[in-house]
Scaffold this motif. Sequence first.
Motif, PDB file in Angstrom:
ATOM      1  N   UNK B  72       0.842  -1.198   0.000  1.00 15.89           N
ATOM      2  CA  UNK B  72       0.000   0.000   0.000  1.00 15.89           C
ATOM      3  C   UNK B  72       0.875   1.246   0.000  1.00 15.89           C
ATOM      4  N   UNK B 260       7.300 -17.383   5.139  1.00 18.32           N
ATOM      5  CA  UNK B 260       6.996 -16.419   6.195  1.00 18.32           C
ATOM      6  C   UNK B 260       7.411 -15.006   5.807  1.00 18.32           C
ATOM      7  N   UNK B 261       6.574 -14.061   6.191  1.00 17.18           N
ATOM      8  CA  UNK B 261       6.883 -12.679   5.839  1.00 17.18           C
ATOM      9  C   UNK B 261       6.543 -11.727   6.977  1.00 17.18           C
ATOM     10  N   UNK B 262       7.100 -10.528   6.846  1.00 15.26           N
ATOM     11  CA  UNK B 262       6.892  -9.451   7.803  1.00 15.26           C
ATOM     12  C   UNK B 262       6.172  -8.332   7.058  1.00 15.26           C
ATOM     13  N   UNK B 263       5.475  -7.471   7.787  1.00 15.25           N
ATOM     14  CA  UNK B 263       4.865  -6.289   7.170  1.00 15.25           C
ATOM     15  C   UNK B 263       5.442  -5.065   7.879  1.00 15.25           C
ATOM     16  N   UNK B 264       5.956  -4.120   7.130  1.00 14.92           N
ATOM     17  CA  UNK B 264       6.606  -2.940   7.703  1.00 14.92           C
ATOM     18  C   UNK B 264       6.168  -1.690   6.956  1.00 14.92           C
ATOM     19  N   UNK B 265       6.072  -0.587   7.685  1.00 14.95           N
ATOM     20  CA  UNK B 265       5.810   0.708   7.044  1.00 14.95           C
ATOM     21  C   UNK B 265       7.128   1.444   6.881  1.00 14.95           C
ATOM     22  N   UNK B 274       3.446   0.731   2.785  1.00 12.69           N
ATOM     23  CA  UNK B 274       3.417  -0.476   3.623  1.00 12.69           C
ATOM     24  C   UNK B 274       3.915  -1.590   2.732  1.00 12.69           C
ATOM     25  N   UNK B 276       5.781  -5.704   2.338  1.00 12.75           N
ATOM     26  CA  UNK B 276       6.078  -6.948   3.028  1.00 12.75           C
ATOM     27  C   UNK B 276       7.446  -7.438   2.593  1.00 12.75           C
ATOM     28  N   UNK B 279      10.614 -12.892   5.946  1.00 12.74           N
ATOM     29  CA  UNK B 279      11.013 -12.970   7.345  1.00 12.74           C
ATOM     30  C   UNK B 279      11.491 -14.395   7.588  1.00 12.74           C
TER      31      UNK B 279
END
Lengths: 281, 354
Positions: B72, B260-265, B274, B276, B279
């Motif tokens: 996003x 597996x993943x992370x979401x970060x701004x 935003x 991903x 991870x």
Amino acid sequence: MKNPYLPYPVRIDEIVTETEDKNLRTFKFVFLNPGDQKEFVYQAGQFAELSIAGKGEIPIGIASSPTEKGFLSFTVNRVGQVTTHLHSMKVNDTMGVRGPLGNAYPWEILEGKNIVIIGGGFAFTTLRSSIVYMLDPKNRSKFKDIHVIYGARTPGMLLYRNEVAQWEKRKDIHMHITVDVTDDPDWAYNVGFVPTITEQKAPAGDDDTYAIVCGPPIMIKFTQPILDDLGYAQDHIIMSLENRMKCGIGMCGRCNIGKEFVCKDGPVFTLAQLTDLPKEY
Amino acid sequence: MAPVMKFIRIDKENWERDLQKLRRSFRLIGPVKADQDCLFKTLGEGEFPDFNFLNTRLSLKSLVLPQSENMFEYSLDQSREDCHILKEVKRNPTQCVVFGIRPCDAFAFLLVKPNFDTPEHEDPYWKQAYGAITLVGLACDTPCSTCFCTSAGCGPYHEEGLDVLLVPADDHYLAKAITEKGKHLLKAVDWDTETAPGVAEKEIEARRLAAEKRITSFISTDHLKEKVTIDLYDAPFWEDVAFSCINCGICTYVCPTCWCFDIQDETRGKSGRRMRNWDSCMYPLFTLHASGHNPRGMKIQRVRQRFMHKLKYYVDKYNNGIQCVGCGRCIRLCPVNIDIRRVGELMNNYKPIA
């Protein structure tokens, strides 16, 4: 299918500081697009991701009840990056809510049963949702006796104090409020840890009685043997777990306990389910 | 009766001309030499896939699950109406054709699919990217010593997950369309020279059996399903398995089935995104609660999680075999020689002390 990662835009409608340490605040949100509110159909026990652009998302239990229309509320402890920022936000600020996520308490099974709610500290949020839901005039007749054992460290640390005081006065719910300690000579309720008060006040377990337990690990650890002694079967003890989450829909991989994802397969589990799973929560 | 899949003959002398033609409507991706390794990349004008390799250093998972990906966009500019509101990033994945993916890497997408494409939710990023690729797989006649695909539900000529199977011969390739997408591709290049009935089939079958025989390393999985999760979890061997692990995470990054993943701004000035990112369960931050509590705060817990996920939790959750295709990358690249085949053996043979 819609993008499950896209939050609904919401406006902060009200902020209430709940506790004397000012670390717990209840945020009331109103959807910016009225259509979104119709889509957000939830049940007590579910959670949502609160989303702040530039900060990130946090999974928080829904504290409002599905019987309360026109808004959502969440009680948030100030502890990490997102929650600290949220505590600095003001009424009318815009942010996002993504959900509802996870499974609710098993209301179909709970109907027609005695319900014993046992909560400690700030884990009382989805329990508040559940109580408001059950006490709604349309729903109260669906349940038999309702007991609530709710404890906090001090009287000033109790959430929803006005509501709790109202419930105390009602005849159709048995409230057992307790605090760990108090020097208030006017304190009219119990003093003692939640497991102790559970032992003294909770009804005995039987096929028709379910306990919903939410609280810090130490409370759960010492309440569990008491419920065993009171005759609660493991599949009659319902718990709600927390783990670090990102996606909230069972995809990002971090919140699992064994093969179950807390976000998608939980967060509500019976104690019977949990005994077969690693204690990674 | 299902129609018999015909083998199509593609002459090597026309190969470059045909790919050139395909390039007009597709992005072409293929293996190319990079230092001592081979890597998949987009083939530019005049570039062609190099089929002279064992397996690539990395799988193709980043094509569908990029290491970093925008989800996003947002603005923090208070003067704007949409301030603080997340907007979807325009996604328009180009149709691409991968030449030379090994059957194991293609099969990996099918093992990952039930995570991202579920009855309740669809991950639109994964789904769209996966839908935009056509996989032309290269049959494997020379395995690495660490390959164990045949015992991981896969194989050197395995077709599931591929759109076209390509088998190199002396002056030509034999191609077999596996899916409708594959048929469509062959048609798009006018690859339609059918081989004489029965001949190619027999030859390929013999080569498949020979290739499978060349894979001599294996993982044991036959008893995993019947094991009790908590017994395996509490088994004493994890201390030993995890002892040398340095939690570097390379096993998870090179694995074609680790998702597996992370979401970060990420904000720059008044605008941000935003996103991903990949991870890894090898890192303590993966599971750290805001309170400081960490359910997998110790190395042994994280190493156990990785193997339990691949060889027990996945097996139980999806009834789809193990979450591993036997590509052997984690074994080849682990700096401390942790070997999933050995861990599989320990798990598969474990009997709790009564």
